[in-house]
Structures are given as C-alpha cells and as structure tokens.
Design an enzyme around this catalytic site. Structure first.
Site, PDB file in Angstrom:
ATOM      1  N   ALA A  63      12.153 -36.311  29.512  1.00  0.00           N
ATOM      2  CA  ALA A  63      13.394 -36.343  30.280  1.00  0.00           C
ATOM      3  C   ALA A  63      12.993 -36.419  31.751  1.00  0.00           C
ATOM      4  CB  ALA A  63      14.213 -35.093  30.000  1.00  0.00           C
ATOM      5  N   GLY A 108      11.062 -35.159  25.964  1.00  0.00           N
ATOM      6  CA  GLY A 108      12.213 -35.921  25.450  1.00  0.00           C
ATOM      7  C   GLY A 108      11.794 -37.224  24.774  1.00  0.00           C
ATOM      8  N   GLU A 111      10.938 -36.266  21.325  1.00  0.00           N
ATOM      9  CA  GLU A 111      12.202 -35.939  20.650  1.00  0.00           C
ATOM     10  C   GLU A 111      12.966 -37.218  20.283  1.00  0.00           C
ATOM     11  OE1 GLU A 111      13.055 -33.320  23.987  1.00  0.00           O
ATOM     12  OE2 GLU A 111      13.470 -31.704  22.581  1.00  0.00           O
ATOM     13  N   GLU A 131       7.389 -28.770  27.718  1.00  0.00           N
ATOM     14  CA  GLU A 131       8.483 -28.102  28.428  1.00  0.00           C
ATOM     15  C   GLU A 131       8.165 -26.683  28.875  1.00  0.00           C
ATOM     16  OE1 GLU A 131       8.809 -29.917  25.721  1.00  0.00           O
ATOM     17  OE2 GLU A 131      10.539 -31.237  25.873  1.00  0.00           O
TER      18      GLU A 131
HETATM   19  N1  DAK Z   1      10.314 -37.491  34.829  1.00  0.00           N
HETATM   20  C1  DAK Z   1      10.398 -38.156  36.008  1.00  0.00           C
HETATM   21  N2  DAK Z   1       9.434 -38.959  36.502  1.00  0.00           N
HETATM   22  C2  DAK Z   1       8.323 -39.073  35.760  1.00  0.00           C
HETATM   23  C3  DAK Z   1       8.152 -38.411  34.517  1.00  0.00           C
HETATM   24  C4  DAK Z   1       9.228 -37.583  34.043  1.00  0.00           C
HETATM   25  N3  DAK Z   1       9.186 -36.952  32.874  1.00  0.00           N
HETATM   26  N4  DAK Z   1       6.946 -38.723  34.022  1.00  0.00           N
HETATM   27  C5  DAK Z   1       6.370 -39.555  34.932  1.00  0.00           C
HETATM   28  N5  DAK Z   1       7.191 -39.778  35.969  1.00  0.00           N
HETATM   29  C6  DAK Z   1       6.962 -40.600  37.156  1.00  0.00           C
HETATM   30  C7  DAK Z   1       5.988 -39.926  38.116  1.00  0.00           C
HETATM   31  O1  DAK Z   1       6.658 -39.000  38.918  1.00  0.00           O
HETATM   32  C8  DAK Z   1       5.478 -41.124  38.898  1.00  0.00           C
HETATM   33  O2  DAK Z   1       6.451 -41.480  39.862  1.00  0.00           O
HETATM   34  P1  DAK Z   1       6.007 -41.856  41.389  1.00  0.00           P
HETATM   35  O3  DAK Z   1       5.268 -40.680  41.886  1.00  0.00           O
HETATM   36  O4  DAK Z   1       5.136 -43.088  41.223  1.00  0.00           O
HETATM   37  O5  DAK Z   1       7.311 -42.123  42.073  1.00  0.00           O
HETATM   38  C9  DAK Z   1       5.452 -42.222  37.859  1.00  0.00           C
HETATM   39  O6  DAK Z   1       6.307 -41.801  36.785  1.00  0.00           O
HETATM   40  C10 DAK Z   1       4.065 -42.447  37.273  1.00  0.00           C
HETATM   41  O7  DAK Z   1       3.593 -41.202  36.813  1.00  0.00           O
HETATM   42  P2  DAK Z   1       2.150 -40.601  37.230  1.00  0.00           P
HETATM   43  O8  DAK Z   1       1.727 -41.125  38.562  1.00  0.00           O
HETATM   44  O9  DAK Z   1       2.229 -39.136  37.054  1.00  0.00           O
HETATM   45  O10 DAK Z   1       1.235 -41.254  36.114  1.00  0.00           O
HETATM   46  P3  DAK Z   1      -0.105 -40.675  35.496  1.00  0.00           P
HETATM   47  O11 DAK Z   1      -0.641 -41.755  34.624  1.00  0.00           O
HETATM   48  O12 DAK Z   1      -0.979 -40.101  36.556  1.00  0.00           O
HETATM   49  O13 DAK Z   1       0.370 -39.461  34.561  1.00  0.00           O
HETATM   50  C11 DAK Z   1       1.729 -38.355  32.895  1.00  0.00           C
HETATM   51  C12 DAK Z   1       1.152 -39.701  33.452  1.00  0.00           C
HETATM   52  C13 DAK Z   1       2.686 -38.731  31.740  1.00  0.00           C
HETATM   53  C14 DAK Z   1       0.585 -37.505  32.363  1.00  0.00           C
HETATM   54  C15 DAK Z   1       2.468 -37.619  34.032  1.00  0.00           C
HETATM   55  O14 DAK Z   1       3.346 -38.538  34.695  1.00  0.00           O
HETATM   56  C16 DAK Z   1       3.278 -36.471  33.531  1.00  0.00           C
HETATM   57  O15 DAK Z   1       2.721 -35.396  33.257  1.00  0.00           O
HETATM   58  N6  DAK Z   1       4.604 -36.666  33.420  1.00  0.00           N
HETATM   59  C17 DAK Z   1       5.496 -35.621  33.006  1.00  0.00           C
HETATM   60  C18 DAK Z   1       5.394 -35.418  31.535  1.00  0.00           C
HETATM   61  C19 DAK Z   1       6.307 -34.308  31.055  1.00  0.00           C
HETATM   62  O16 DAK Z   1       6.135 -33.140  31.468  1.00  0.00           O
HETATM   63  N7  DAK Z   1       7.274 -34.655  30.197  1.00  0.00           N
HETATM   64  C20 DAK Z   1       8.198 -33.715  29.689  1.00  0.00           C
HETATM   65  C21 DAK Z   1       9.377 -33.719  30.587  1.00  0.00           C
HETATM   66  S1  DAK Z   1      10.419 -32.338  30.185  1.00  0.00           S
HETATM   67  C22 DAK Z   1      17.040 -30.076  28.184  1.00  0.00           C
HETATM   68  C23 DAK Z   1      17.089 -31.429  27.996  1.00  0.00           C
HETATM   69  C24 DAK Z   1      15.933 -32.138  27.879  1.00  0.00           C
HETATM   70  C25 DAK Z   1      14.718 -31.543  27.988  1.00  0.00           C
HETATM   71  C26 DAK Z   1      14.663 -30.171  28.143  1.00  0.00           C
HETATM   72  C27 DAK Z   1      15.818 -29.437  28.236  1.00  0.00           C
HETATM   73  N8  DAK Z   1      18.211 -29.323  28.312  1.00  0.00           N
HETATM   74  C28 DAK Z   1      19.282 -29.844  29.130  1.00  0.00           C
HETATM   75  C29 DAK Z   1      18.336 -28.050  27.713  1.00  0.00           C
HETATM   76  C30 DAK Z   1      13.541 -32.328  27.946  1.00  0.00           C
HETATM   77  C31 DAK Z   1      12.540 -32.015  28.760  1.00  0.00           C
HETATM   78  C32 DAK Z   1      11.415 -32.903  28.995  1.00  0.00           C
HETATM   79  O17 DAK Z   1      11.274 -33.947  28.428  1.00  0.00           O
END
Ligand code: DAK
Length: 258
Positions: A63, A108, A111, A131
C-alpha cells in the site's frame, strides 16, 4: 488516466498496475481504478484474468506509504475498507485470476496476490508482510488469507517478523504455485490462461465458487455445496458437447459458455 491498464485478447484480460515510479504501490486511485477494471472484465465476459505490475522490478511494493503516513484512524479505516472491498471483489470474481508476480510482492501487494486464484512468480520475486516494521498491522486481509493459504504457523512467522522471503521459499511453502525465469513468466502465465480459456466456462465458474465457498465451511456443507454446483452444469450445451465428444472419441468443439 487509469492507473490500471486493461487489455483483452482471446478471452484473456491482462490487468497491469501502472505506477512503476512508485513500484506500483497501491494508492486510493489504483484501488478505485482496479475496481472499475474488474467490472469491465465481467461486462466483457473475459474468461481469465492475468494481474501484473508495470516495469521490471515490482508486482506491487505494498500500500502507498506516503498516502497512508498522515491518515487519521478514521481515514485509515476507510482506506482499509476500500482496499478490502476491491480485494474481495477480485477474490469473488466469476472469472479465474492469475497473479503474475514479476518482482516485489510486499504488504498490500502480497495481499493482492493472495486474492487471486493462482500465483506465478519470477525467480527474482520477493515476498513479505513488512507492516509490523511500519507500526501497523496488515490491512488488506493479510492476517486472514495468509494463514488460510500456507497455515497458521508459517503465516505468523511472516507477519510477526516482517522478514521477506524469496521465490524459492515462497514456492516451498505453497505461497506461489510456480516460479519461472523472468522472461518465461508471462508466456507461462499466458499458456496457463489459455488452458483455462479452452475449458467449459460454466464448469470453471462453478468450480471456483464451490472452492471459495467450501473452504470457509465444514466438509459436509462443502460437499453438499459442490453437489449443487455439479448439478447446475448438467443440461448446459457445453456439458452435453463435452461428454458427447468423449463418447464419440473426438475433441469437443470450442465451448460456448451456454
Ligand atoms: N509506498 C509508496 N512508495 C513506495 C512504496 C510504497 N509501499 N514502495 C516503494 N515506493 C517508492 C519509493 O518511495 C521510491 O520513490 P522515490 O523516492 O523514487 O520517489 C520508489 O518507489 C522506488 O523505491 P526505492 O527507491 O525504495 O527502490 P529500492 O529498489 O531501493 O527498494 C523496496 C525497493 C521495495 C525494498 C523499497 O522501496 C521498500 O521497502 N518499499 C516499501 C515496502 C513496504 O514496506 N511495503 C509494505 C507497505 S505497508 C491498512 C491498509 C493497508 C495496509 C495496512 C493497513 N489499513 C487501512 C488498516 C497495507 C500496508 C502495506 O502494504
């Protein structure tokens, strides 16, 4: 402009989440656009859906954290409800769905993949539910679907540690059905989709519904449910042609969804 591309060819609808600059992270617009595209899939009578992410690196990296970061509890709940309603729509779609996981499949994204019927991954794919490291729970059904798919013990490991797992481990625990080299992934998914397209659509839809409903109930109710779906196939033109072709030792003519 929609953030979910839609193409339909030979009964196969290919849906591509198109935000590669953010690794296809799910923001509200992606969720709304996906919901609209799913309506189109049904209206166009597509027979299989392939769901993938644009670009070389990512299926969906979760997400959108930048959108979520400043949400109030009430707004977060609304965001969760939007996502859950779209994911449920995908899960219940009367069309088989295949997630074509071409890279990061996190939060997400995982999911979303779990809301599809079948998951195929590239060898470089990476899976996880990070998360807890962001101070939140999984919010699009992760705590529910992961346990149903791979068992409670492994689901707890992934959800509580927030550790990522590679494609080989995802395959070994049944999170994905198969793993392919990057360039072989889409062709393999298209081949699988074609195999499904060639089968009788009424039977395919009934099979998906019986599985989806049955898995949520006890075995006796599930079997009773299956009997109803089984019965509902009989008398269809496709059932008559399928069985007649077998008895006449020939291939059936293409199924008509009738
Ligand atoms: N959200 C927003 N932007 C994201 C992103 C994300 N999840 N993942 C990557 N990006 C963006 C980065 O910010 C970056 O943007 P700029 O800085 O270039 O503007 C661009 O994509 C490229 O990413 P990186 O530069 O970080 O690329 P790398 O290859 O170095 O790293 C990575 C890739 C996937 C390891 C890293 O980007 C990363 O760790 N991303 C986050 C992964 C993550 O934590 N995903 C889980 C998100 S939490 C809920 C509803 C839904 C959810 C929970 C609760 N409720 C309402 C109750 C769901 C939650 C989630 O999914």
């Amino acid at each position: 402009m929609s953030l979910v591309n839609y193409e339909l060819a030979d009964g196969i609808a290919t849906l591509t989440i198109n935000r590669p600059e953010a690794l296809n992270a799910l923001n509200s617009q992606v969720l709304t656009d996906l919901s609209e595209v799913l309506d189109k899939v049904v209206a166009d009578k597509a027979r299989v859906v392939l769901l993938t992410g644009a670009g070389e690196k990512s299926f969906v990296a979760g997400a959108d954290i930048s959108e979520m970061a400043s949400l109030t509890p009430r707004e977060a709940q609304a965001f969760g409800e939007l996502g859950n309603s779209v994911f449920r729509k995908l899960e219940r779609l009367p069309v088989p769905t295949i997630a074509v996981i071409n890279g990061f499949c996190l939060g997400g994204g995982n999911e979303l993949a779990m809301s599809c019927d079948i998951r195929l991954a590239s060898a470089n794919a990476l899976f996880g539910q990070p998360e807890v490291g962001l101070g939140i729970t999984a919010g699009f059904g992760g705590t529910q679907r992961l346990a149903r798919l791979i068992g409670v013990g492994l689901a707890k490991e992934i959800l509580l540690t927030g550790r990522n797992i590679d494609a080989a481990r995802a395959l070994s625990i049944g999170l994905v059905n198969a793993v392919y080299e990057k360039e072989e992934l889409l062709p393999a998914a298209q081949k699988m989709a074609t195999d499904i397209v060639r089968k009788a659509p009424i039977a395919v839809r009934a099979t998906k519904a019986a599985l989806n409903l049955g898995i949520q109930t006890d075995i006796d109710s599930g079997i009773a449910l299956e009997a109803v779906y089984f019965g509902s196939c009989f008398g269809s033109e496709d059932q008559i042609e399928g069985m007649t072709a077998f008895l006449e030792k020939r291939k059936p003519t293409p199924f008509q969804d009738k």
